[in-house]
Design an enzyme around this catalytic site. Structure first.
Site, PDB file in Angstrom:
ATOM      1  N   ARG A 160       0.818  -1.214   0.000  1.00  0.00           N
ATOM      2  CA  ARG A 160       0.000   0.000   0.000  1.00  0.00           C
ATOM      3  C   ARG A 160       0.852   1.264   0.000  1.00  0.00           C
ATOM      4  NH1 ARG A 160      -2.418  -4.052   2.911  1.00  0.00           N
ATOM      5  NH2 ARG A 160      -4.576  -4.498   2.367  1.00  0.00           N
ATOM      6  N   ASN A 183      -5.183   4.938   1.670  1.00  0.00           N
ATOM      7  CA  ASN A 183      -3.980   4.186   2.070  1.00  0.00           C
ATOM      8  C   ASN A 183      -2.701   4.991   1.878  1.00  0.00           C
ATOM      9  OD1 ASN A 183      -4.714   1.617   3.027  1.00  0.00           O
ATOM     10  ND2 ASN A 183      -5.302   0.980   0.960  1.00  0.00           N
ATOM     11  N   ARG A 240     -12.007  -9.952   7.233  1.00  0.00           N
ATOM     12  CA  ARG A 240     -11.393 -11.034   6.438  1.00  0.00           C
ATOM     13  C   ARG A 240     -10.996 -12.196   7.351  1.00  0.00           C
ATOM     14  NH1 ARG A 240      -8.428  -6.522   2.992  1.00  0.00           N
ATOM     15  NH2 ARG A 240      -9.887  -6.419   1.265  1.00  0.00           N
ATOM     16  N   HIS A 246      -2.921  -1.380   8.935  1.00  0.00           N
ATOM     17  CA  HIS A 246      -3.655  -1.932   7.784  1.00  0.00           C
ATOM     18  C   HIS A 246      -2.605  -2.107   6.690  1.00  0.00           C
ATOM     19  CE1 HIS A 246      -6.552  -2.723   4.697  1.00  0.00           C
ATOM     20  NE2 HIS A 246      -6.185  -1.653   4.005  1.00  0.00           N
TER      21      HIS A 246
HETATM   22  N1  LIG Z   1      -8.374   1.247   4.118  1.00  0.00           N
HETATM   23  C1  LIG Z   1      -8.728   0.218   3.381  1.00  0.00           C
HETATM   24  O1  LIG Z   1      -8.997  -0.864   3.924  1.00  0.00           O
HETATM   25  C2  LIG Z   1      -8.815   0.389   1.895  1.00  0.00           C
HETATM   26  C3  LIG Z   1      -9.433  -0.571   1.083  1.00  0.00           C
HETATM   27  C4  LIG Z   1      -9.518  -0.323  -0.284  1.00  0.00           C
HETATM   28  C5  LIG Z   1      -8.984   0.845  -0.822  1.00  0.00           C
HETATM   29  N2  LIG Z   1      -8.381   1.718   0.004  1.00  0.00           N
HETATM   30  C6  LIG Z   1      -7.822   2.969  -0.490  1.00  0.00           C
HETATM   31  O2  LIG Z   1      -8.880   3.872  -0.802  1.00  0.00           O
HETATM   32  C7  LIG Z   1      -8.397   4.837  -1.738  1.00  0.00           C
HETATM   33  C8  LIG Z   1      -9.344   4.948  -2.913  1.00  0.00           C
HETATM   34  O3  LIG Z   1      -9.325   3.730  -3.636  1.00  0.00           O
HETATM   35  P1  LIG Z   1      -9.972   3.673  -5.104  1.00  0.00           P
HETATM   36  O4  LIG Z   1      -9.828   2.284  -5.585  1.00  0.00           O
HETATM   37  O5  LIG Z   1     -11.306   4.337  -5.075  1.00  0.00           O
HETATM   38  O6  LIG Z   1      -8.927   4.626  -5.879  1.00  0.00           O
HETATM   39  P2  LIG Z   1      -9.160   5.408  -7.247  1.00  0.00           P
HETATM   40  O7  LIG Z   1      -7.791   5.746  -7.740  1.00  0.00           O
HETATM   41  O8  LIG Z   1     -10.102   4.631  -8.101  1.00  0.00           O
HETATM   42  O9  LIG Z   1      -9.935   6.739  -6.829  1.00  0.00           O
HETATM   43  C9  LIG Z   1      -9.345   7.791  -6.152  1.00  0.00           C
HETATM   44  C10 LIG Z   1     -10.121   9.050  -6.503  1.00  0.00           C
HETATM   45  O10 LIG Z   1      -9.570  10.124  -5.732  1.00  0.00           O
HETATM   46  C11 LIG Z   1      -9.616  11.280  -6.563  1.00  0.00           C
HETATM   47  N3  LIG Z   1      -8.644  12.273  -6.089  1.00  0.00           N
HETATM   48  C12 LIG Z   1      -7.289  12.187  -6.149  1.00  0.00           C
HETATM   49  N4  LIG Z   1      -6.740  13.292  -5.632  1.00  0.00           N
HETATM   50  C13 LIG Z   1      -7.762  14.094  -5.214  1.00  0.00           C
HETATM   51  C14 LIG Z   1      -7.807  15.358  -4.600  1.00  0.00           C
HETATM   52  N5  LIG Z   1      -6.682  16.033  -4.313  1.00  0.00           N
HETATM   53  N6  LIG Z   1      -9.017  15.880  -4.330  1.00  0.00           N
HETATM   54  C15 LIG Z   1     -10.143  15.209  -4.626  1.00  0.00           C
HETATM   55  N7  LIG Z   1     -10.150  13.996  -5.220  1.00  0.00           N
HETATM   56  C16 LIG Z   1      -8.969  13.439  -5.505  1.00  0.00           C
HETATM   57  C17 LIG Z   1      -9.284  10.764  -7.954  1.00  0.00           C
HETATM   58  O11 LIG Z   1      -9.704  11.676  -8.962  1.00  0.00           O
HETATM   59  C18 LIG Z   1     -10.033   9.445  -7.976  1.00  0.00           C
HETATM   60  O12 LIG Z   1     -11.325   9.591  -8.529  1.00  0.00           O
HETATM   61  C19 LIG Z   1      -6.995   4.343  -2.132  1.00  0.00           C
HETATM   62  O13 LIG Z   1      -6.037   5.031  -1.351  1.00  0.00           O
HETATM   63  C20 LIG Z   1      -7.029   2.875  -1.757  1.00  0.00           C
HETATM   64  O14 LIG Z   1      -5.767   2.310  -1.542  1.00  0.00           O
HETATM   65  C21 LIG Z   1      -8.295   1.536   1.338  1.00  0.00           C
END
Ligand SMILES: NC(=O)c1ccc[n+]([C@@H]2O[C@H](COP(=O)([O-])OP(=O)(O)OC[C@H]3O[C@@H](n4cnc5c(N)ncnc54)[C@H](O)[C@@H]3O)[C@@H](O)[C@H]2O)c1
Length: 307
Positions: free
Chosen positions: A91, A123, A154, A178
């Site tokens: 991550r 993340n 999980r 995480h």
């Molecule tokens: N914590 C967890 O258990 C967990 C699980 C799954 C995903 N995640 C995390 O969640 C996040 C989102 O995942 P995703 O698959 O939707 O990613 P993604 O890349 O599909 O979407 C991210 C979105 O954020 C937007 N963005 C980026 N910078 C921005 C800003 N400065 N202002 C406003 N919007 C902005 C982008 O335009 C995009 O639409 C990632 O960091 C991913 O790793 C965390």
């Protein structure tokens, strides 16, 4: 009137928004993404569902000021494409891009006058949660991350499968980051009320590894995860709104470690109402301290807010 915000409308943020609209959780939902075309498209698609739903959610687009009276803000921005599954970075592939996102969005959230509870999904979750708290200056109880809430689900799923029972019947917690340094605190795990030690044929090492690698098992097929994490994020937000006093593992600030780290806490209208300190084994205590130390080392080196 109940109002939430979601920042980031990629796979995760869109699924959070969809779930909230389906549940009819809020009257108003503020959706923010710097990709204007994507944001517009998500709103259009959600609005198209409205005539078929029993509830109505007013969607407000890309307006930070509208967060002033929001109860919960879920941060799901990020750059999932930066995670290379074949790299040991895991991550932390998003470490550079997402710390920059925190520096972009934190001052805007503060300027909006937002007074509610901020739940981070982005993340590396514990590091970005800690950084969001530092850069917003919000009270630590008002900021927490989904942390090991998903990893714990999980673990419950895999233990349930191994014992031919529903994961809902599995109690206990995954602690720590995480990420790679997370661990199952087996001393806290019970199935149908019986300690896990009573089940002799289980390969606990393998089950722990399955939980740790769970995200990558999903990503191998679709390059992102969304359903389970959105379910976790919405569950926590709804626990805040209902002042549920829900005991669950999240990324919370622990003063003993001086950082955010995954551990059980009580969630209510004030965000983190209290931390739950269980009687962990010496090995588990050492694993938690080491995971927290790792998280801290990744936050402390980031550019800090100018006081
Ligand atoms: N914590 C967890 O258990 C967990 C699980 C799954 C995903 N995640 C995390 O969640 C996040 C989102 O995942 P995703 O698959 O939707 O990613 P993604 O890349 O599909 O979407 C991210 C979105 O954020 C937007 N963005 C980026 N910078 C921005 C800003 N400065 N202002 C406003 N919007 C902005 C982008 O335009 C995009 O639409 C990632 O960091 C991913 O790793 C965390």
């Amino acid at each position: 009137m109940r109002k939430y915000g979601v920042i980031g409308l990629g796979q995760v943020g869109a699924t959070v928004a969809y779930t909230l609209v389906q549940h009819g959780t809020v009257d108003e939902l503020v959706l923010i993404d710097h990709n204007e075309a994507l944001a517009q498209a998500q709103k259009l698609d959600l609005d198209d569902a409205s005539p078929r739903l029993g509830s109505t959610t007013k969607i407000i687009l890309n307006d930070y000021a509208a967060l002033a009276d929001a109860e919960v803000l879920i941060v799901a921005s990020g750059n999932i494409g930066a995670i290379d599954m074949n790299s040991s970075k895991g991550r932390f592939g998003e470490y550079e891009s997402n710390q920059a996102i925190v520096r972009d969005i934190a001052p805007k959230i503060v300027a909006s006058g937002f007074k509610g509870i901020l739940i981070d999904i982005m993340n590396p979750c514990d590091v970005m949660t800690d950084y969001l708290q530092r850069m917003t200056g919000f009270d630590r109880n008002r900021v927490f991350g989904t942390g090991t809430f998903l990893d714990t689900a999980r673990m419950q799923k895999y233990v349930g499968q191994a014992l031919n029972t529903n994961g809902k019947n599995v109690a206990g917690y995954v602690y720590g980051e995480h990420g790679n340094s997370q661990f199952v605190a087996w001393s806290t795990v019970a199935v149908n009320g019986q300690p896990i030690a009573n089940f002799h044929d289980l390969d606990l090492k393998q089950l722990e590894e399955d939980a740790r690698q769970g995200a990558f098992a999903v990503m191998a097929g679709k390059h992102y995860t969304n359903f389970a994490i959105a379910t976790c994020g919405v569950r926590l937000a709804e626990a805040v709104s209902a002042d549920e006093q829900l005991a669950c593992p999240v990324s919370a600030f622990d003063p003993d470690f001086g950082t955010y780290v995954g551990m059980p806490a009580v969630i209510g209208k004030n965000g983190i109402e209290s931390l739950i300190h269980l009687d962990l084994t010496p090995d588990e205590k050492a694993s938690l301290a080491s995971s927290a130390k790792f998280i801290n080392s990744k936050v402390d080196v980031l550019p800090q807010a100018v006081k």
